[in-house]
Write an enzyme that holds these catalytic residues in place. Structure first.
Site, PDB file in Angstrom:
ATOM      1  N   HIS A  27       0.767  -1.137   0.032  1.00 28.27           N
ATOM      2  CA  HIS A  27       0.062   0.071   0.092  1.00 28.27           C
ATOM      3  C   HIS A  27       1.082   1.234  -0.023  1.00 28.27           C
ATOM      4  O   HIS A  27       2.222   1.292   0.125  1.00 28.27           O
ATOM      5  CB  HIS A  27      -1.020   0.021   1.181  1.00 28.27           C
ATOM      6  N   SER A  40       2.403   5.041   0.878  1.00 27.31           N
ATOM      7  CA  SER A  40       2.686   5.661   2.234  1.00 27.31           C
ATOM      8  C   SER A  40       4.028   6.616   2.049  1.00 27.31           C
ATOM      9  O   SER A  40       4.262   7.077   0.828  1.00 27.31           O
ATOM     10  CB  SER A  40       2.801   4.832   3.328  1.00 27.31           C
TER      11      SER A  40
END
Length: 518
Positions: A227, A229
């Site tokens: 994911h 970030s």
């Protein structure tokens, strides 16, 4: 005189004198004890506080960060909306919400795509199949030039890479994406990847990233993302091992114009990463400063030693305006990657009417030594600078940038880098490829100062949006059949897997490309 007075007066006198003498001695002893402790404490304090003493001037990198008011919800929404607006393959530098950012954004569908920040060595690969068929995802890649967003480091830790954000925060895909950026740690095993699972405007919470998710090579960190970030790389040497990183020393100044009486040089101490050099170039633009010659590499150790910069020679007709010919840079300013710089100002010496020194002062030659304090004989670099009024400082015309480049597959990139890196006697190595790509002698000499010239020239080929077939043709024309064979083997293996369409000689690697032609 009575007997009572004869017996009383001497004893009384002796007692009084004794009390006074004892009191004085006790007072002197107390004063000596307090003074000695106060002096010792003062000496210890002055010995321990080395950083403030070693700062000769108050420069911008030494100033405390300005506390900015908290952002409103509307400002935050506008901030993230601007980041997600497609940049049409261009790299944008902009001040947003008190942050200096370099970013690129685009839409990605089931075919995947690649985002690259120009001249920074930072890229984000979204592989084919990561987005479901029929869907489109807005993605952006950001280089954060705000030091307040970096991890809080101890004296033993060093920042060796940029802070990079992939967005939108928390986005996940059907297949892992690959984030790539450069680091400057001398031992790749000492470089540890950190992640902050926060938004770009939130308070950062940096944590070490697990080893399986990151692959650190000699000068590059590659992270497989589940994911999106924030990410960076920190140097952490094992106990008992010396931590070291590579610096690049860059010299900037304004053009030397006819009739100019003063000239200021600025020497930057930067991490040996492309984005650090680009920060210095951007920082110099408002002042008209330009890079003078190739950057020089410096071996910087984690042992506490401030960086010394000594002026050793100025050509005849010039003099140093500054009070000192030696300047210091605090160790932690370099170790924590704050991109510090020091400057020297020179002026032309006054001449009498009978003297004509115009021939002597229309150019300036400067030699400086730089080393870590206490390591003068072990780590020393000689900086030489030369400028003359006859030199051309013309800025080359802006070149329209192509759409996001086709990234070479990582395994093929590393194989070609290994084959092209060793210098050949005939010059039929990375230098010949640089010539085929249109680089002149000055740029080739600049690339030779990089840690991996072969990797740098292959990245340039990628930025020119070249295909694998074009690279195969170049290697064949260079008679580098080993490189051509490696490319052909890769293409053959992918064709057998059905990933490369067979379309004639004009084929571009659509099945392999990480970005579509815009």
């Amino acid at each position: 005189m009575c007997p009572h007075e004869d017996s009383f007066q001497p004893s009384q006198f002796l007692l009084l004198v004794g009390v006074l003498v004892a009191s004085v001695l006790l007072l002197v002893q107390c004063l000596r004890w307090h003074c000695s402790h106060w002096l010792v404490g003062t000496c210890q304090k002055s010995d321990g506080e080395q950083d403030p003493v070693s700062q000769p001037t108050s420069l911008p990198e030494n100033e405390p960060s300005i506390q900015c008011p908290p952002a409103t919800l509307a400002e935050m929404a506008a901030f993230y909306q601007e980041l997600s607006m497609p940049t049409q393959g261009q790299t944008v530098i902009r001040q947003l919400m008190h942050k200096l950012l370099v970013f690129s954004a685009r839409e990605v569908d089931h075919r995947g795509g690649c985002l690259m920040l120009q001249d920074t060595g930072i890229s984000l690969l979204v592989p084919p199949g990561a987005v479901a068929v029929g869907r489109k995802e807005h993605v952006f890649l950001v280089l954060v030039w705000d030091l307040s967003d970096a991890p809080s480091l101890s004296r033993a830790q060093a920042l060796v890479s940029p802070v990079v954000a992939c967005g939108p925060h928390g986005a996940s895909f059907l297949k892992p994406c690959t984030l790539t950026f450069k680091h400057c740690a001398q031992q790749p095993s000492h470089a540890r990847t950190y992640s902050s699972n926060t938004n770009l405007l939130d308070v950062k919470a940096w944590r070490p990233l697990g080893r399986p998710g990151a692959n650190t090579s000699r000068d590059e960190c590659r992270i497989h993302l589940s994911h999106f970030s924030l990410y960076t790389c920190v140097l952490e040497a094992p106990l008992g091992r010396e931590a070291r990183k590579w610096l690049q020393l860059a010299v900037f100044c304004s053009p030397l114009a006819p009739g100019q009486s003063h000239l200021q040089l600025r020497i930057y101490f930067l991490n040996n990463t492309p984005c650090a050099l680009q920060w210095a170039v951007t920082n110099e633009q408002p002042h008209g400063g330009r890079l003078r010659g190739p950057c020089q590499l410096f071996d910087f150790t984690g042992a506490r030693g401030d960086q010394c910069l000594k002026l050793k020679y100025i050509s005849e007709g010039w003099e140093n305006v500054d009070d000192s010919s030696c300047q210091l840079v605090p160790h932690l300013h370099i170790w924590h990657g704050k991109c510090p710089f020091r400057s020297f100002c020179f002026r032309k010496k006054g001449t009498s009417e009978s003297e004509d020194c115009s021939a002597q002062t229309n150019e300036i030659i400067v030699t400086m030594h730089t080393f870590q304090n206490g390591l003068e004989t072990k780590y020393m670099e000689i900086l030489r600078f030369q400028a003359s009024e006859e030199e051309s400082w013309a800025v080359p015309p802006p070149v329209s940038q192509p759409p996001p480049c086709n990234r070479l597959p990582p395994e093929l990139f590393e194989q070609l880098q290994m084959l092209l890196e060793p210098n050949s006697i005939t010059g039929n190595d990375w230098r010949r490829l640089a010539s085929h790509l249109g680089l002149c002698g000055m740029k080739i000499r600049f690339l030779s100062c990089q840690r991996s010239p072969a990797a740098a020239i292959l990245e340039l080929f990628q930025e020119q949006n070249g295909s694998l077939q074009e690279l195969h043709y170049l290697m064949t024309s260079m008679e580098r059949l080993d490189c051509a064979s490696a490319i052909q083997s890769y293409l053959t293996s992918k064709q057998s897997e059905g990933l490369v369409p067979t379309r004639g000689p004009g084929l571009d690697n659509e099945g392999l490309e990480l970005d579509e032609k815009l």
